[in-house]
Design a protein around this motif. Structure first.
Motif, PDB file in Angstrom:
ATOM      1  N   VAL A  44      14.100 -10.391  41.210  1.00  0.00           N
ATOM      2  CA  VAL A  44      15.266  -9.476  40.645  1.00  0.00           C
ATOM      3  C   VAL A  44      14.777  -8.322  40.106  1.00  0.00           C
ATOM      4  O   VAL A  44      15.671  -7.406  39.976  1.00  0.00           O
ATOM      5  CB  VAL A  44      16.388 -10.433  39.961  1.00  0.00           C
ATOM      6  CG1 VAL A  44      16.911 -11.368  40.785  1.00  0.00           C
ATOM      7  CG2 VAL A  44      15.446 -10.863  38.577  1.00  0.00           C
ATOM      8  N   ASP A  45      13.689  -8.103  39.547  1.00  0.00           N
ATOM      9  CA  ASP A  45      13.151  -6.955  38.870  1.00  0.00           C
ATOM     10  C   ASP A  45      12.949  -5.850  39.994  1.00  0.00           C
ATOM     11  O   ASP A  45      12.902  -4.642  39.435  1.00  0.00           O
ATOM     12  CB  ASP A  45      11.876  -7.366  38.158  1.00  0.00           C
ATOM     13  CG  ASP A  45      11.843  -8.230  37.017  1.00  0.00           C
ATOM     14  OD1 ASP A  45      13.077  -8.358  36.434  1.00  0.00           O
ATOM     15  OD2 ASP A  45      11.016  -8.905  36.804  1.00  0.00           O
ATOM     16  N   ASP A  46      13.087  -6.078  41.202  1.00  0.00           N
ATOM     17  CA  ASP A  46      12.973  -5.114  42.194  1.00  0.00           C
ATOM     18  C   ASP A  46      14.123  -4.342  42.395  1.00  0.00           C
ATOM     19  O   ASP A  46      14.013  -3.249  43.071  1.00  0.00           O
ATOM     20  CB  ASP A  46      12.410  -5.575  43.532  1.00  0.00           C
ATOM     21  CG  ASP A  46      11.147  -6.352  43.623  1.00  0.00           C
ATOM     22  OD1 ASP A  46      10.332  -5.962  42.876  1.00  0.00           O
ATOM     23  OD2 ASP A  46      10.815  -7.232  44.217  1.00  0.00           O
ATOM     24  N   PHE A  47      15.240  -4.885  41.664  1.00  0.00           N
ATOM     25  CA  PHE A  47      16.541  -3.992  41.953  1.00  0.00           C
ATOM     26  C   PHE A  47      17.143  -3.663  40.712  1.00  0.00           C
ATOM     27  O   PHE A  47      16.747  -4.184  39.283  1.00  0.00           O
ATOM     28  CB  PHE A  47      17.456  -5.204  42.446  1.00  0.00           C
ATOM     29  CG  PHE A  47      17.410  -5.872  43.521  1.00  0.00           C
ATOM     30  CD1 PHE A  47      18.029  -5.252  44.818  1.00  0.00           C
ATOM     31  CD2 PHE A  47      16.487  -6.839  43.847  1.00  0.00           C
ATOM     32  CE1 PHE A  47      17.705  -5.743  46.197  1.00  0.00           C
ATOM     33  CE2 PHE A  47      16.248  -7.397  45.144  1.00  0.00           C
ATOM     34  CZ  PHE A  47      16.849  -6.864  46.251  1.00  0.00           C
ATOM     35  N   LYS A  48      17.651  -2.224  40.668  1.00  0.00           N
ATOM     36  CA  LYS A  48      18.028  -1.587  39.465  1.00  0.00           C
ATOM     37  C   LYS A  48      19.836  -1.326  39.577  1.00  0.00           C
ATOM     38  O   LYS A  48      19.883  -0.765  40.659  1.00  0.00           O
ATOM     39  CB  LYS A  48      17.171  -0.163  39.398  1.00  0.00           C
ATOM     40  CG  LYS A  48      17.575   0.529  38.064  1.00  0.00           C
ATOM     41  CD  LYS A  48      16.715   1.728  37.966  1.00  0.00           C
ATOM     42  CE  LYS A  48      17.135   2.468  36.958  1.00  0.00           C
ATOM     43  NZ  LYS A  48      16.529   3.790  36.415  1.00  0.00           N
ATOM     44  N   ALA A  49      20.262  -1.751  38.704  1.00  0.00           N
ATOM     45  CA  ALA A  49      21.728  -1.528  38.587  1.00  0.00           C
ATOM     46  C   ALA A  49      21.918  -0.410  37.520  1.00  0.00           C
ATOM     47  O   ALA A  49      21.461  -0.304  36.443  1.00  0.00           O
ATOM     48  CB  ALA A  49      22.393  -2.647  38.139  1.00  0.00           C
ATOM     49  N   VAL A  50      22.605   0.581  37.978  1.00  0.00           N
ATOM     50  CA  VAL A  50      23.130   1.736  37.275  1.00  0.00           C
ATOM     51  C   VAL A  50      24.669   1.960  37.142  1.00  0.00           C
ATOM     52  O   VAL A  50      25.272   1.930  38.111  1.00  0.00           O
ATOM     53  CB  VAL A  50      22.573   3.043  37.684  1.00  0.00           C
ATOM     54  CG1 VAL A  50      23.079   4.262  36.789  1.00  0.00           C
ATOM     55  CG2 VAL A  50      20.870   3.042  37.734  1.00  0.00           C
ATOM     56  N   LYS A  51      25.229   1.836  35.822  1.00  0.00           N
ATOM     57  CA  LYS A  51      26.680   1.865  35.534  1.00  0.00           C
ATOM     58  C   LYS A  51      27.142   3.472  35.680  1.00  0.00           C
ATOM     59  O   LYS A  51      26.589   4.215  34.888  1.00  0.00           O
ATOM     60  CB  LYS A  51      26.858   1.136  34.343  1.00  0.00           C
ATOM     61  CG  LYS A  51      28.211   1.041  34.170  1.00  0.00           C
ATOM     62  CD  LYS A  51      28.709   0.139  32.915  1.00  0.00           C
ATOM     63  CE  LYS A  51      30.108   0.307  32.766  1.00  0.00           C
ATOM     64  NZ  LYS A  51      30.702  -0.638  31.525  1.00  0.00           N
ATOM     65  N   GLY A 110      32.992   2.757  35.912  1.00  0.00           N
ATOM     66  CA  GLY A 110      32.532   1.521  35.276  1.00  0.00           C
ATOM     67  C   GLY A 110      31.816   0.647  36.567  1.00  0.00           C
ATOM     68  O   GLY A 110      31.620  -0.405  36.201  1.00  0.00           O
ATOM     69  N   SER A 111      31.735   1.321  37.528  1.00  0.00           N
ATOM     70  CA  SER A 111      31.134   0.477  38.682  1.00  0.00           C
ATOM     71  C   SER A 111      29.606   0.581  38.664  1.00  0.00           C
ATOM     72  O   SER A 111      29.245   1.419  38.145  1.00  0.00           O
ATOM     73  CB  SER A 111      31.821   0.900  40.173  1.00  0.00           C
ATOM     74  OG  SER A 111      31.488   2.309  40.343  1.00  0.00           O
ATOM     75  N   TYR A 112      28.895  -0.295  39.466  1.00  0.00           N
ATOM     76  CA  TYR A 112      27.411  -0.165  39.406  1.00  0.00           C
ATOM     77  C   TYR A 112      26.983   0.277  40.881  1.00  0.00           C
ATOM     78  O   TYR A 112      27.552   0.012  41.649  1.00  0.00           O
ATOM     79  CB  TYR A 112      26.925  -1.341  38.986  1.00  0.00           C
ATOM     80  CG  TYR A 112      27.135  -1.994  37.617  1.00  0.00           C
ATOM     81  CD1 TYR A 112      26.064  -1.644  36.676  1.00  0.00           C
ATOM     82  CD2 TYR A 112      28.414  -2.485  37.026  1.00  0.00           C
ATOM     83  CE1 TYR A 112      26.152  -2.004  35.469  1.00  0.00           C
ATOM     84  CE2 TYR A 112      28.389  -2.791  35.918  1.00  0.00           C
ATOM     85  CZ  TYR A 112      27.347  -2.639  35.052  1.00  0.00           C
ATOM     86  OH  TYR A 112      27.312  -3.044  33.667  1.00  0.00           O
ATOM     87  N   SER A 113      26.034   0.881  40.597  1.00  0.00           N
ATOM     88  CA  SER A 113      25.243   1.253  41.964  1.00  0.00           C
ATOM     89  C   SER A 113      23.826   0.510  41.886  1.00  0.00           C
ATOM     90  O   SER A 113      23.112   0.588  40.908  1.00  0.00           O
ATOM     91  CB  SER A 113      25.188   2.744  41.735  1.00  0.00           C
ATOM     92  OG  SER A 113      23.930   3.119  43.103  1.00  0.00           O
ATOM     93  N   ILE A 114      23.617  -0.185  42.777  1.00  0.00           N
ATOM     94  CA  ILE A 114      22.321  -0.924  42.991  1.00  0.00           C
ATOM     95  C   ILE A 114      21.177  -0.297  43.692  1.00  0.00           C
ATOM     96  O   ILE A 114      21.566  -0.042  44.997  1.00  0.00           O
ATOM     97  CB  ILE A 114      22.573  -2.381  43.377  1.00  0.00           C
ATOM     98  CG1 ILE A 114      23.586  -3.044  42.245  1.00  0.00           C
ATOM     99  CG2 ILE A 114      21.359  -3.396  43.622  1.00  0.00           C
ATOM    100  CD1 ILE A 114      24.019  -4.358  42.252  1.00  0.00           C
ATOM    101  N   SER A 115      19.979  -0.229  43.598  1.00  0.00           N
ATOM    102  CA  SER A 115      18.983   0.267  44.222  1.00  0.00           C
ATOM    103  C   SER A 115      17.834  -0.628  44.158  1.00  0.00           C
ATOM    104  O   SER A 115      17.550  -1.331  43.361  1.00  0.00           O
ATOM    105  CB  SER A 115      18.422   1.705  43.877  1.00  0.00           C
ATOM    106  OG  SER A 115      18.112   1.653  42.591  1.00  0.00           O
ATOM    107  N   PHE A 116      16.883  -0.392  45.446  1.00  0.00           N
ATOM    108  CA  PHE A 116      15.937  -1.376  45.378  1.00  0.00           C
ATOM    109  C   PHE A 116      14.728  -0.477  45.475  1.00  0.00           C
ATOM    110  O   PHE A 116      14.668   0.519  46.232  1.00  0.00           O
ATOM    111  CB  PHE A 116      16.065  -2.194  46.844  1.00  0.00           C
ATOM    112  CG  PHE A 116      14.664  -2.879  47.162  1.00  0.00           C
ATOM    113  CD1 PHE A 116      14.638  -4.209  46.568  1.00  0.00           C
ATOM    114  CD2 PHE A 116      13.846  -2.500  48.046  1.00  0.00           C
ATOM    115  CE1 PHE A 116      13.481  -4.906  47.026  1.00  0.00           C
ATOM    116  CE2 PHE A 116      12.529  -3.327  48.367  1.00  0.00           C
ATOM    117  CZ  PHE A 116      12.575  -4.502  47.782  1.00  0.00           C
TER     118      PHE A 116
END
Length: 89
Positions: free
Chosen positions: A68-75, A80-86
């Motif tokens: 899970v540390d390979d993914f980054k969530a930015v709000k 208020g939505s999140y963008s998730i990157s790998f």
């Protein structure tokens, strides 16, 4: 979780008592003392749940050589939505 429910219910009761009798100093002081305790218990529960979710995620992702540390969530502050990157660590 049971403790948080009890504290939350007590806080709700105290607020109702204060609403019914705004001059109730005991209720007012109790609310001031109880609110930070309720917030602390909420944060502890949230951290515990996040830890368990990470553990579950790592158990599943570990089979694919990921974490899970390979993914980054930015709000997005606007929506208020999140963008998730790998990004492999």
């Amino acid at each position: 979780m049971r403790v948080l429910k009890s504290y939350t219910e007590a806080l709700s009761d105290l607020k109702k008592a204060l609403e019914l009798d705004p001059s109730n100093k005991v209720a007012r002081v109790s609310i001031i003392r109880l609110e930070p305790i309720v917030e602390k218990k909420r944060e502890e529960l949230k951290e515990e749940m996040i830890g368990k979710l990470k553990e579950l995620g790592n158990n599943v992702l570990g089979k694919f050589g990921m974490s899970v540390d390979d993914f980054k969530a930015v709000k997005d502050p606007n929506t208020g939505s999140y963008s998730i990157s790998f990004g492999k660590s």
